[in-house]
Design a protein around this motif. Structure first.
Motif, PDB file in Angstrom:
ATOM      1  N   GLU A   1       0.830  -1.212   0.000  1.00 37.29           N
ATOM      2  CA  GLU A   1       0.000   0.000   0.000  1.00 37.29           C
ATOM      3  C   GLU A   1       0.863   1.260   0.000  1.00 37.29           C
ATOM      4  O   GLU A   1       0.747   2.111   0.885  1.00 37.29           O
ATOM      5  N   PRO A   2       1.743   1.409  -0.991  1.00 37.33           N
ATOM      6  CA  PRO A   2       2.714   2.514  -0.977  1.00 37.33           C
ATOM      7  C   PRO A   2       2.122   3.897  -1.229  1.00 37.33           C
ATOM      8  O   PRO A   2       2.805   4.896  -1.071  1.00 37.33           O
ATOM      9  N   THR A   3       0.842   3.966  -1.641  1.00 39.34           N
ATOM     10  CA  THR A   3       0.253   5.269  -1.959  1.00 39.34           C
ATOM     11  C   THR A   3      -0.877   5.664  -1.012  1.00 39.34           C
ATOM     12  O   THR A   3      -1.499   6.706  -1.197  1.00 39.34           O
ATOM     13  N   THR A   4      -1.121   4.871   0.025  1.00 42.46           N
ATOM     14  CA  THR A   4      -2.262   5.112   0.907  1.00 42.46           C
ATOM     15  C   THR A   4      -2.211   6.475   1.584  1.00 42.46           C
ATOM     16  O   THR A   4      -3.219   7.170   1.694  1.00 42.46           O
ATOM     17  N   ALA A   5      -1.046   6.888   2.054  1.00 38.90           N
ATOM     18  CA  ALA A   5      -0.935   8.131   2.823  1.00 38.90           C
ATOM     19  C   ALA A   5      -0.703   9.364   1.949  1.00 38.90           C
ATOM     20  O   ALA A   5      -0.477  10.450   2.471  1.00 38.90           O
ATOM     21  N   LEU A   6      -0.784   9.206   0.612  1.00 34.56           N
ATOM     22  CA  LEU A   6      -0.471  10.298  -0.287  1.00 34.56           C
ATOM     23  C   LEU A   6      -1.733  10.876  -0.923  1.00 34.56           C
ATOM     24  O   LEU A   6      -2.748  10.182  -1.066  1.00 34.56           O
TER      25      LEU A   6
END
Length: 340
Positions: free
Chosen positions: A181-186
Motif C-alpha cells: 500500500e505505498p500510496t495510501t498516505a499520499l
C-alpha cells in the motif's frame, strides 16, 4: 504459464500467531506464483492477511509460526538462516512499506541510508555508492538529488519520502519488489505520480512487483493479475481483465459493487453486510458464508476448494460447478463495469 518464467512460487503457505499458548491461524494454505517482470495485485479488507503474507516473503515474520514453501528461483526461502536472509533481503527481494516516515531512520541522512544499503550487498567504493544513489533519486523524479543526500527524512514531504523509499528498494536492482500500500498516505496527485513511476520501473528494469492494496482502481491501472483475499484465504485469482469483466466470487462482486461510480448517480453506496471474522473464530466452512446472501447448506459444512473455472482464473465458491456460475443472483459484469 511457462515454468522457466516463474520467479516466485508460494505453495500451501500458512501463518499463525501464538497468543497465551493458543495458536491463532492468520493465513491458511495459500498458493500463488509470480512470473519474471509481472505485476501481481493482492486485494482485500484490512486484516485479510495481505501484509503478513508479504512479510513472510521478506523473512520478517519472526513472531509467527510459518509453514509451507516459498520457492524463489528454486530455493525455499523458509529454510534460510538469518545470515542467508540478509543476502536476499534488499538485494534480490526488496520492499516499499506503507508509511515511509516510520520506515526511514529519522537519525540518519538520506545519503547515509542509501549508501549503507549498497555497502551491505555490493563491493563498491563510497564515490560509486554516492553516484548510484544520486542516479536513482533522479530516476524516481527527485530534482537536486545531490543536496537531498544531506537531508533527514523529516525535511522531506510525504511524496518525496515515498520516492526515496522506492529509490532505496531499487538500489540493488531486485528481481522482486513488494509494495505494501505505498500510496495510501499520499494525495491523489502524488499517488498517480508514484503509480506511473512504479509502472515505468517495472517495464524498463523488468522487476516483478507484488502490489498490496485495497484500491481496485490502482489494481486496474498497474497490475496484470489480481488475487482477492478474504480472512486469510484466496477466494478468487486471475488476470485483471478477466476479474474486472467477469468476477465470480460473491465477495469480489461485493467489492466491485461498493465502488462509487462517476457514470451514474446512486442514492447510497452498496456495502457488504457484516464484518470480517476474527482469526480462528470460523472453523471448517466457507469464511464468507456468514456475510454471503447466497449461502447454501454446504457452505456451513466445509470449505470450498480454490478451483480453475477457466485458464488463468480460479475461484473458491460452491456456486461454481463445471466452470460455470450456477444462477448466482450476484452482481452482473455489466453492473460491475458501471461501478468502476
Amino acid at each position: 504459464m511457462k515454468e522457466q518464467e516463474v520467479l516466485l512460487e508460494v505453495k500451501k503457505l500458512s501463518i499463525a500467531f501464538r497468543q497465551k499458548k493458543q495458536r491463532v491461524p492468520i493465513v491458511h494454505h495459500i498458493s500463488f506464483s509470480i512470473q519474471k517482470g509481472e505485476t501481481l495485485g493482492i486485494v482485500g479488507e484490512s486484516g485479510c492477511g495481505k501484509s503478513i503474507t508479504s512479510m513472510s516473503l521478506m523473512g520478517l515474520n519472526h513472531q509467527t509460526e510459518t509453514t509451507g514453501d516459498i520457492q524463489f528461483e528454486g530455493q525455499n526461502l523458509l529454510t534460510l538462516s538469518e545470515k542467508q536472509w540478509r543476502k536476499v533481503r534488499g538485494n534480490d527481494i526488496s520492499m516499499i512499506f506503507q508509511e515511509p516516515m516510520t520506515s526511514l531512520n529519522p537519525l540518519m541522512t538520506i545519503g547515509k541510508q542509501m549508501t549503507e544499503a549498497l555497502f551491505t550487498h555490493q563491493t563498491i567504493s563510497p564515490k560509486e555508492a554516492k553516484t548510484n544513489a544520486i542516479h536513482l533519486l533522479q530516476t524516481v523524479g527527485l530534482k537536486q538529488a545531490e543536496s537531498l543526500l544531506k537531508k533527514y527524512p523529516h525535511e522531506l514531504s510525504g511524496g518525496m519520502r515515498q520516492r526515496v523509499m522506492i529509490a532505496m528498494a531499487m538500489l540493488c536492482h531486485p528481481k522482486l519488489m513488494i509494495a505494501d500500500e505505498p500510496t495510501t498516505a499520499l494525495d491523489v496527485t502524488i499517488q498517480a505520480q508514484i503509480l506511473r513511476l512504479l509502472k515505468k520501473l517495472n517495464e524498463e528494469m523488468n522487476t516483478a512487483i507484488l502490489f498490496i492494496t485495497h484500491d481496485l482502481g490502482v489494481v486496474r491501472q498497474i497490475c496484470q493479475r489480481v488475487m482477492i483475499m478474504y480472512a486469510g484465504r484466496i477466494v478468487e485469482e486471475g488476470t485483471v481483465d478477466r476479474i474486472f469483466q467477469k468476477p465470480q466470487h460473491p465477495y469480489t462482486k461485493g467489492l466491485f459493487a461498493s465502488v462509487p461510480s462517476f457514470k451514474e448517480k446512486k442514492e447510497k453506496l452498496v456495502s457488504i453486510s457484516g464484518h470480517v471474522p476474527k482469526p480462528g473464530t470460523i472453523q471448517a466452512c466457507c469464511q464468507f458464508a456468514p456475510r454471503c446472501p447466497y449461502q447454501m447448506p454446504q457452505c456451513l459444512e466445509k470449505e470450498p476448494p480454490l478451483q480453475s473455472i477457466e485458464p488463468e482464473h480460479r475461484v473458491a465458491c460452491f456456486l461454481m460447478k463445471g466452470g460455470e456460475n450456477t444462477d448466482s443472483p450476484t452482481t452482473t459484469s455489466e453492473s460491475t463495469d458501471k461501478a468502476l
